[in-house]
Write a protein that holds these residues in place. Structure first.
Motif, PDB file in Angstrom:
ATOM      1  N   VAL A   5       0.838  -1.200   0.000  1.00  0.00           N
ATOM      2  CA  VAL A   5       0.000   0.000   0.000  1.00  0.00           C
ATOM      3  C   VAL A   5       0.874   1.252   0.000  1.00  0.00           C
ATOM      4  N   LEU A   6       1.939   1.238   0.809  1.00  0.00           N
ATOM      5  CA  LEU A   6       2.850   2.381   0.836  1.00  0.00           C
ATOM      6  C   LEU A   6       3.503   2.601  -0.524  1.00  0.00           C
ATOM      7  N   LEU A  58       0.761   3.960  -3.129  1.00  0.00           N
ATOM      8  CA  LEU A  58       0.198   5.290  -2.920  1.00  0.00           C
ATOM      9  C   LEU A  58       0.892   6.285  -3.854  1.00  0.00           C
ATOM     10  N   GLY A  59       0.163   6.794  -4.743  1.00  0.00           N
ATOM     11  CA  GLY A  59       0.711   7.742  -5.701  1.00  0.00           C
ATOM     12  C   GLY A  59       1.305   7.101  -6.936  1.00  0.00           C
TER      13      GLY A  59
END
Length: 208
Positions: A55-56, A59-60
């Protein structure tokens, strides 16, 4: 995403997951010290840790890849070069007994869970690796975000299964990893795969 491309990702992930890293060494050490009662918190920690790291990393990333062809190509090239670097590094790696040293074993299952989750989720190298690895299996002519999440979900499921097998067969795995020949084979397989994946990414963008 085509089924053949997804299968290629599954095959590549399977080889990479078999190679023992910090997470697997932690799982083996804790399983041997605490027995079967440690398996559930360890497996849960690996699943949650990989999910957190993915997820980290995502993100983006999805928005960046979908922004323009330029950024898609830039990420693919940067990721390809990084994979080649990791592959060469692994191919040149020697055999080190220190890599197999067991970490200090906590007493409670909650501490087992927390420690394993931290090792899995907060490894910066792991987050960077996901950013480099996942885009190599993305089809640029399809929606990017759904493909990234499909690949991420597939990887988490496979990582959880991998950790489960290592935890269940911890003693046998420990003896296997203590063999210098086995370590060299792991390094050769992983380094070769990473290098091929990196070259594949660079050549694919040149052909485009």
């Amino acid at each position: 995403m085509s089924f053949s491309l997804w299968l290629a990702f599954v095959a590549a992930s399977a080889v990479l997951l078999i190679i023992p890293g910090p997470t697997i060494l932690t799982v083996i050490s804790y399983s041997m010290a605490h027995g079967r009662r440690a398996n559930v918190p360890l497996i849960a920690a690996v699943a949650l840790g990989d999910s957190t790291a993915l997820v980290l990393s995502l993100l983006g990333l999805g928005a960046l890849l979908a922004t323009s062809a330029f950024w898609f190509t830039a990420v693919k090239w940067a990721g390809g070069l990084y994979l080649i670097y990791l592959g060469i590094k692994l191919l040149r790696a020697g055999v080190s007994r220190s890599d197999l040293a067991a970490p200090k074993v906590p007493g409670s299952r909650w501490r087992l869970f927390a420690n394993t989750w931290l090792v899995t989720a907060l490894n910066p190298k792991g987050i960077i690796f996901f950013v480099a690895f996942l885009p190599q299996f993305i089809q640029p002519d399809a929606a990017v975000a759904p493909q990234l999440w499909l690949l991420a979900s597939t990887f988490v499921v496979m990582a959880t299964l991998n950790a489960t097998l290592y935890a269940v067969f911890a003693a046998s795995a420990s003896r296997l990893l203590a063999s210098p020949r086995a370590q060299r084979r792991f390094n050769l397989a992983g380094g070769s795969l990473l290098s091929v994946a990196g070259v594949w990414a660079l050549l694919a963008k040149r052909a485009a």
